[in-house]
Design a protein around this motif. Sequence first.
Motif, PDB file in Angstrom:
ATOM      1  N   PRO A 293      -8.240  10.394  -9.704  1.00 54.00           N
ATOM      2  CA  PRO A 293      -9.174  11.274  -8.982  1.00 54.00           C
ATOM      3  C   PRO A 293     -10.586  10.688  -8.889  1.00 54.00           C
ATOM      4  N   ALA A 294     -11.051  10.039  -9.945  1.00 45.65           N
ATOM      5  CA  ALA A 294     -12.393   9.443  -9.912  1.00 45.65           C
ATOM      6  C   ALA A 294     -12.456   8.299  -8.908  1.00 45.65           C
ATOM      7  N   ILE A 295     -11.385   7.520  -8.817  1.00 48.13           N
ATOM      8  CA  ILE A 295     -11.335   6.435  -7.831  1.00 48.13           C
ATOM      9  C   ILE A 295     -11.336   7.018  -6.422  1.00 48.13           C
ATOM     10  N   LEU A 296     -10.560   8.065  -6.206  1.00 52.14           N
ATOM     11  CA  LEU A 296     -10.537   8.711  -4.892  1.00 52.14           C
ATOM     12  C   LEU A 296     -11.905   9.302  -4.548  1.00 52.14           C
ATOM     13  N   ASP A 297     -12.576   9.851  -5.523  1.00 54.86           N
ATOM     14  CA  ASP A 297     -13.914  10.413  -5.280  1.00 54.86           C
ATOM     15  C   ASP A 297     -14.887   9.337  -4.815  1.00 54.86           C
TER      16      ASP A 297
ATOM     17  N   VAL B 283     -14.339   5.119   2.536  1.00 54.14           N
ATOM     18  CA  VAL B 283     -13.521   3.908   2.508  1.00 54.14           C
ATOM     19  C   VAL B 283     -12.083   4.283   2.156  1.00 54.14           C
ATOM     20  N   ARG B 284     -11.133   3.587   2.761  1.00 49.08           N
ATOM     21  CA  ARG B 284      -9.729   3.805   2.453  1.00 49.08           C
ATOM     22  C   ARG B 284      -9.140   2.585   1.755  1.00 49.08           C
ATOM     23  N   ALA B 285      -8.174   2.842   0.884  1.00 50.26           N
ATOM     24  CA  ALA B 285      -7.586   1.784   0.063  1.00 50.26           C
ATOM     25  C   ALA B 285      -6.077   1.948   0.014  1.00 50.26           C
ATOM     26  N   MET B 286      -5.426   1.040  -0.703  1.00 52.69           N
ATOM     27  CA  MET B 286      -3.974   1.094  -0.889  1.00 52.69           C
ATOM     28  C   MET B 286      -3.666   1.434  -2.345  1.00 52.69           C
ATOM     29  N   PHE B 287      -2.661   2.277  -2.544  1.00 54.40           N
ATOM     30  CA  PHE B 287      -2.225   2.636  -3.882  1.00 54.40           C
ATOM     31  C   PHE B 287      -0.732   2.315  -4.003  1.00 54.40           C
ATOM     32  N   PHE B 288      -0.400   1.329  -4.829  1.00 48.64           N
ATOM     33  CA  PHE B 288       1.001   1.003  -5.084  1.00 48.64           C
ATOM     34  C   PHE B 288       1.439   1.815  -6.300  1.00 48.64           C
ATOM     35  N   VAL B 289       2.196   2.861  -6.034  1.00 43.88           N
ATOM     36  CA  VAL B 289       2.515   3.837  -7.080  1.00 43.88           C
ATOM     37  C   VAL B 289       3.884   3.586  -7.697  1.00 43.88           C
ATOM     38  N   CYS B 290       4.003   3.972  -8.956  1.00 47.97           N
ATOM     39  CA  CYS B 290       5.292   3.959  -9.644  1.00 47.97           C
ATOM     40  C   CYS B 290       5.925   5.339  -9.494  1.00 47.97           C
ATOM     41  N   GLY B 291       7.218   5.360  -9.225  1.00 50.23           N
ATOM     42  CA  GLY B 291       7.893   6.621  -8.947  1.00 50.23           C
ATOM     43  C   GLY B 291       7.781   7.638 -10.058  1.00 50.23           C
ATOM     44  N   GLU B 292       7.911   7.191 -11.311  1.00 50.12           N
ATOM     45  CA  GLU B 292       7.869   8.136 -12.413  1.00 50.12           C
ATOM     46  C   GLU B 292       6.480   8.742 -12.581  1.00 50.12           C
TER      47      GLU B 292
ATOM     48  N   GLY C 116      -6.452   9.484   4.124  1.00 50.29           N
ATOM     49  CA  GLY C 116      -6.209   8.276   4.912  1.00 50.29           C
ATOM     50  C   GLY C 116      -5.871   7.033   4.148  1.00 50.29           C
ATOM     51  N   HIS C 117      -5.525   7.161   2.877  1.00 50.40           N
ATOM     52  CA  HIS C 117      -5.148   5.979   2.108  1.00 50.40           C
ATOM     53  C   HIS C 117      -3.679   5.617   2.364  1.00 50.40           C
ATOM     54  N   VAL C 118      -3.334   4.379   2.081  1.00 45.33           N
ATOM     55  CA  VAL C 118      -1.961   3.899   2.248  1.00 45.33           C
ATOM     56  C   VAL C 118      -1.282   3.867   0.884  1.00 45.33           C
ATOM     57  N   VAL C 119      -0.088   4.419   0.813  1.00 45.31           N
ATOM     58  CA  VAL C 119       0.676   4.429  -0.435  1.00 45.31           C
ATOM     59  C   VAL C 119       1.860   3.480  -0.316  1.00 45.31           C
ATOM     60  N   GLY C 120       1.966   2.563  -1.264  1.00 43.81           N
ATOM     61  CA  GLY C 120       3.055   1.605  -1.280  1.00 43.81           C
ATOM     62  C   GLY C 120       3.963   1.820  -2.476  1.00 43.81           C
ATOM     63  N   ASN C 121       5.100   1.137  -2.472  1.00 44.92           N
ATOM     64  CA  ASN C 121       6.141   1.263  -3.490  1.00 44.92           C
ATOM     65  C   ASN C 121       5.937   0.187  -4.564  1.00 44.92           C
ATOM     66  N   HIS C 122       5.837   0.633  -5.828  1.00 46.87           N
ATOM     67  CA  HIS C 122       5.665  -0.304  -6.951  1.00 46.87           C
ATOM     68  C   HIS C 122       6.796  -0.121  -7.971  1.00 46.87           C
ATOM     69  N   THR C 123       7.955   0.277  -7.489  1.00 47.24           N
ATOM     70  CA  THR C 123       9.176   0.571  -8.261  1.00 47.24           C
ATOM     71  C   THR C 123       9.031   1.884  -9.021  1.00 47.24           C
TER      72      THR C 123
ATOM     73  N   HIS D  74     -16.235  -5.032   5.363  1.00 44.49           N
ATOM     74  CA  HIS D  74     -15.531  -3.833   5.823  1.00 44.49           C
ATOM     75  C   HIS D  74     -14.297  -3.671   4.945  1.00 44.49           C
ATOM     76  N   VAL D  75     -14.258  -2.600   4.195  1.00 45.42           N
ATOM     77  CA  VAL D  75     -13.120  -2.335   3.309  1.00 45.42           C
ATOM     78  C   VAL D  75     -12.174  -1.390   4.028  1.00 45.42           C
ATOM     79  N   THR D  76     -10.956  -1.842   4.238  1.00 44.82           N
ATOM     80  CA  THR D  76     -10.023  -1.097   5.079  1.00 44.82           C
ATOM     81  C   THR D  76      -8.609  -1.224   4.533  1.00 44.82           C
ATOM     82  N   VAL D  77      -7.620  -0.806   5.296  1.00 45.58           N
ATOM     83  CA  VAL D  77      -6.224  -0.910   4.890  1.00 45.58           C
ATOM     84  C   VAL D  77      -5.433  -1.656   5.958  1.00 45.58           C
ATOM     85  N   PRO D  78      -4.385  -2.383   5.564  1.00 46.86           N
ATOM     86  CA  PRO D  78      -3.571  -3.095   6.547  1.00 46.86           C
ATOM     87  C   PRO D  78      -2.650  -2.142   7.273  1.00 46.86           C
ATOM     88  N   ARG D  79      -2.158  -2.565   8.397  1.00 49.85           N
ATOM     89  CA  ARG D  79      -1.182  -1.773   9.122  1.00 49.85           C
ATOM     90  C   ARG D  79      -0.127  -2.698   9.686  1.00 49.85           C
TER      91      ARG D  79
END
Length: 275
Positions: free
Chosen positions: A106-110, A117-126, A142-149, A268-273
């Motif tokens: 939450p602090a990072i999102l704040d 600015v938008r960023a990428m978060f590679f999250v773990c399923g658990e 508007g952030h991008v969420v990726g798979n980190h197993t 410019h801090v952005t996210v890939p597409r």
Amino acid sequence: MKRDQLLTRRRLLIAGTGAVGAAATAGVLTPVTGDGPAESAPAAGPQTRRPPHSSAYRLQPLTGYGPPQAAPRRTLVRREPLLRVSGRGRTMVLTFDDGPDPRYTPAILDTLAEYDVRAMFFVCGEMAADNKVLLARMADEGHVVGNHTWSHPLLTRLTRRQIRSQMERTCDVIEEAYGERPEWFRAPFGAWNRAAFQLGAELGMEPLAWTVDTLDWTTPGTRFIVDRVENGAAPGVVVLSHDAGGDRSQSVRALRRYLPELLDSGYHVTVPRRV
């Protein structure tokens, strides 16, 4: 004689169809290598503002109504992960692994929201399964969420079936909480193998690594992390940080210091597409 002619014509038609299909598949993604760039989204930062309704960033779940959906695209099977992104000017991408963690995410999102600015978060399923509200917030902002197993294992020690389970379970949780299935995948510890590339592609995900490792996972001190980012800053750079997996208070403090400095320096801090 006629039967032979019909069989020959049928073989030619089948061969032609396969060639067209291969050509269409090859045109789905911009050709890149592990050292080449993936396309980035329009730059974000102080110079851009979010629409009044930030939820517009979030894709709505599919329903039984509306126009027919296009056929799923096929993802190129790579032999190495993408390391950089392309974009206009001095474009960079910030990525955060292992979360979400309610103590630090939450602090990072704040901070990201403060500077638009938008960023990428590679999250773990658990982790995602226990913190779905944070994934919903990532989608809304508007952030991008990726798979980190699912559980952050070393993939090179798993069977193909185990790797698929790690990926699929995490995709399902992300889709439920975020609103869409992930298009990006990152192997834990940066340990990639052929199965990871193949299974990731089968699930529609591109492999993304990083250019600059902040080493925040070693808790080296806030100043050290800030210096790693600022010294490694360059067009196309992908920065690796963490928002879970240990005490990430240094990562939170470092972001508050280096993000405004990067923006003031013209980055410019952005996210890939995907393209």
